[in-house]
Design an enzyme around this catalytic site. Structure first.
Site, PDB file in Angstrom:
ATOM      1  N   THR A   1       0.753  -1.323  -0.415  1.00 12.31           N
ATOM      2  CA  THR A   1       0.118  -0.017   0.594  1.00 12.31           C
ATOM      3  C   THR A   1       0.774   1.008   0.130  1.00 12.31           C
ATOM      4  OG1 THR A   1      -1.396  -1.600   1.286  1.00 12.31           O
ATOM      5  CG2 THR A   1      -1.894   1.195   1.349  1.00 12.31           C
TER       6      THR A   1
ATOM      7  N   ASP B   1      -8.591  -9.354   0.781  1.00 15.09           N
ATOM      8  CA  ASP B   1      -9.587  -8.779   2.695  1.00 15.09           C
ATOM      9  C   ASP B   1      -9.863  -9.151   2.894  1.00 15.09           C
ATOM     10  OD1 ASP B   1      -6.426  -6.988   2.815  1.00 15.09           O
ATOM     11  OD2 ASP B   1      -7.355  -5.415   1.832  1.00 15.09           O
TER      12      ASP B   1
ATOM     13  N   GLY C   1      -0.925  -2.600   5.996  1.00 13.80           N
ATOM     14  CA  GLY C   1      -1.844  -3.223   6.679  1.00 13.80           C
ATOM     15  C   GLY C   1      -3.399  -2.715   7.941  1.00 13.80           C
TER      16      GLY C   1
HETATM   17  O1  DON Z   1      -7.109  -2.104   2.208  1.00 10.16           O
HETATM   18  C1  DON Z   1      -5.706  -2.494   3.427  1.00 10.16           C
HETATM   19  O2  DON Z   1      -5.800  -2.680   4.167  1.00 10.16           O
HETATM   20  C2  DON Z   1      -4.912  -3.860   2.710  1.00 10.16           C
HETATM   21  N1  DON Z   1      -5.028  -4.433   1.123  1.00 10.16           N
HETATM   22  C3  DON Z   1      -3.271  -2.752   3.268  1.00 10.16           C
HETATM   23  C4  DON Z   1      -2.640  -3.816   2.153  1.00 10.16           C
HETATM   24  C5  DON Z   1      -1.133  -3.138   3.057  1.00 10.16           C
HETATM   25  O3  DON Z   1      -1.408  -1.937   3.380  1.00 10.16           O
HETATM   26  C6  DON Z   1       0.163  -3.633   2.230  1.00 10.16           C
HETATM   27  N2  DON Z   1       1.226  -2.776   2.396  1.00 10.16           N
HETATM   28  N3  DON Z   1       2.278  -2.526   3.129  1.00 10.16           N
END
Ligand code: DON
Length: 587
Positions: free
Chosen positions: A397, A439, A491
């Protein structure tokens, strides 16, 4: 006598003219504000990897903080050309899709929280949705176990929302023509950029994922990744962004880019069809407005759990009592116990509001937080099983923060989920597709890639948005003036990092650099444990937490944030010291 009078008149005229010019010019300095409280130097354990007292980037007028220096430069360039923070956020978003393909994207989705200088606030949800052919148990194999198809390969992708979202944000709040906003990203894709060690390492680390799909020809020609110091061009991606600049989001959702996505899906056995793409819509939502010890927040409601859960954590901490010393067992116990309880709610009650009824008003209310805070003992941990059983109902992300010279602010988090998403690359269109389907609750009781054990509210259904943890947040000071723009990647740990940066700034009066560098903790209810960044906490504190009954273990790199904070005479900005290649750039 005559001459000095003339002289002073001329001087006065010059001063008046320059004051007028400063007032009229778009680059007015942020006024020095005596109400900004002085910051207090932080103290971290000597074993902690980042020293206290670090420096942020300072700029008097405007700033972009992102995980990629090239993309931050693009955002700043757009503001120097007269664009506002939304223009800059959109330009930065497209530039990230080119220069930071591990997370920047056209094939993913995200959230944008906007606060205009005139006080208008908005929250845009451009999260992916499950394809129409998706089914509740699509990732459960014949043996009852998860197949792994929610993480890698063509079935892992939700219908992308990024292009629709960014174009919609620009349409409503942008000020420059879209062709001007997208020009830097088109140039960056067609002329390329010089490969540095961060890019080289990132692509190399995802070889196992990329090489199985058609991105292999662009990223690993002759089996080797982009060479250090070489120029990396993406002509197909340049063409795609040019099409979007010329014909708008419809090129992506109904035109030739939609054809390429549908063809890629058909070839590889994925689910997304042209109908899915044509039906996709971003959604403007009522932002969550909350407060903490006199400061107020604007944050993201579902389909992200981010704003609700950050609000719930802060409300519980506030109701629990006055803040204890940073890094003390008392402080960690309070924060971890609040997070544990907020995550119980998150994992069981939140989902796409178009499909399930979400009790946001209750979960974010002070009254609810007071009730929950009373369940936290001063010196004893409670097992999640006990908290959860009282329920009555059924990586990669990127975050970026922008402020402009007009006082507007934007917090955006966007993702493909994993590094380079599902690995599937759209031939001819030049971008990766997400693996956001992971998710969802693929199987109740079974953890997803982040170890989250989620419930029915987040079950898979066609057209439904999967629950996210992304938490773009804007904080206002007690006078209602912009104070902080923040958010993170990582995440569910996004929620922890975002809450803790806010607590560090408000409770512990840290500078932005200290607030971002400070060691972090994370408790997501299950696994029932506190994750602590190694070296960041005194051994005696850890021993005390264990005595209280907390299960504690070390976790390196709890999320990575990018933030901007208003300070005397301008802004401080910083990309997280935990990540490489990012930068805060301003003028
Ligand atoms: O929307 C979410 O919560 C996850 N898909 C975020 C994933 C994420 O932050 C991965 N990064 N490092």
């Amino acid at each position: 006598m005559e001459i000095p009078l003339k002289k002073s008149l001329i001087t006065a005229a010059i001063i008046a003219a320059s004051v007028w010019a400063l007032g009229a010019a778009p680059t007015e300095r942020v006024p020095d504000d005596p109400s900004i409280p002085p910051r207090v130097p932080a103290v971290f354990p000597s074993t902690w990897r980042f020293p206290a007292g670090g420096r942020a980037t300072f700029a008097p007028h405007a700033m972009v903080a992102s995980d990629n220096q090239i993309a931050s430069d693009v955002g700043v360039q757009i503001m120097k050309e007269g664009g506002n923070a939304v223009d800059a956020a959109v330009a930065t978003g497209f530039a990230l899709a080119v220069a930071y393909p591990e997370a920047g994207n056209l094939g993913g989705g995200g959230y944008m929280v906007i606060r205009m200088a005139d006080g208008r606030a908005a929250a845009l949800d451009y999260r992916e949705v499950a394809p129409l052919a998706a089914t509740r148990d699509m990732y459960v194999g014949a043996n009852g176990k998860l197949t792994g198809e929610s993480v890698v390969g063509p079935k892992a992708s939700g219908v992308p929302g990024a292009v629709a979202g960014m174009m919609e944000a620009h349409h409503r709040f942008g000020s420059l023509p879209i062709a001007k906003v997208l020009a830097p990203a088109i140039r960056l894709a067609s002329e390329g950029f010089i490969v540095d060690s961060t890019f080289q390492r990132s692509v190399g680390s995802a070889k196992y994922r990329i090489e199985n799909f058609s991105g292999r020809t662009s990223f690993f020609p002759n089996d080797s990744g982009p060479g250090f110091g070489s120029r990396f061009t993406q002509p197909a991606l340049a063409r795609t962004i040019r099409l979007i600049a010329d014909s708008g989001a419809s090129a992506f959702y109904r035109g030739s880019i939609a054809d390429s996505i549908a063809a890629e899906m058909q070839r590889s056995g994925g689910l997304i069809t042209k109908e899915d793409l044509a039906r996709y819509r971003p959604v403007w939502r009522q932002p969550i407005r909350s407060s903490y010890r006199g400061y107020s927040f604007i944050c993201m409601p579902p389909s992200s759990s981010g704003g609700t859960t950050v609000t719930e954590i802060l409300n519980i901490v506030e109701a629990y009592g006055q803040p204890a010393r940073f890094g003390s067992a008392e402080e960690i116990h309070a924060l971890a116990s609040a997070s544990q309880r907020a995550f119980v709610d998150r994992n069981s009650k939140l989902g796409d509001p178009a499909f399930v009824s979400v009790p946001i008003a209750r979960l974010t209310s002070k009254a609810y937080a007071r009730t929950v805070a009373k369940t936290i003992s001063r010196d004893r941990a409670d097992p999640t099983a006990r908290l959860a059983s009282s329920e009555r109902e059924g990586n990669e992300t990127t975050h970026y923060s922008v402020v402009d010279q007009f006082g507007n602010a934007v917090a955006t988090t966007t993702t493909l989920n994993d590094l380079y998403g599902s690995g599937v690359y759209v031939r001819g269109a030049g971008f990766f597709l997400n693996d956001e389907m992971d998710d969802f609750t693929s199987k109740p009781g079974t953890p997803n890639m982040f170890g989250l054990i989620q419930g029915e509210a987040n079950a898979i259904a066609p057209g439904k948005r999967m629950l996210s943890a992304m938490s773009p947040t804007i904080v206002l000071d007690p006078k209602g003036q912009l104070l902080l723009v923040t958010g993170a990647r990582g995440g569910p740990r996004i929620i922890s990092a975002t809450s803790q940066i806010i607590l560090n700034v408000i409770d512990h009066r840290m500078t932005l650099a200290d607030a971002m560098s400070a060691p972090r903790l994370h408790h997501q209810s299950l696994p029932d444990s506190i994750q602590l960044e190694p070296g960041g906490f005194e051994p005696a504190v850890i021993a005390r937490l264990r005595e209280m009954g907390h299960f504690v273990y070390e976790q390196r790199g709890i999320a990575s944030a990018a933030s901007i904070m208003r300070v005397k005479g301008g802004y401080d900005g910083l990309d997280d010291p935990r990540s490489r290649g990012g930068a805060a750039v301003g003028f």
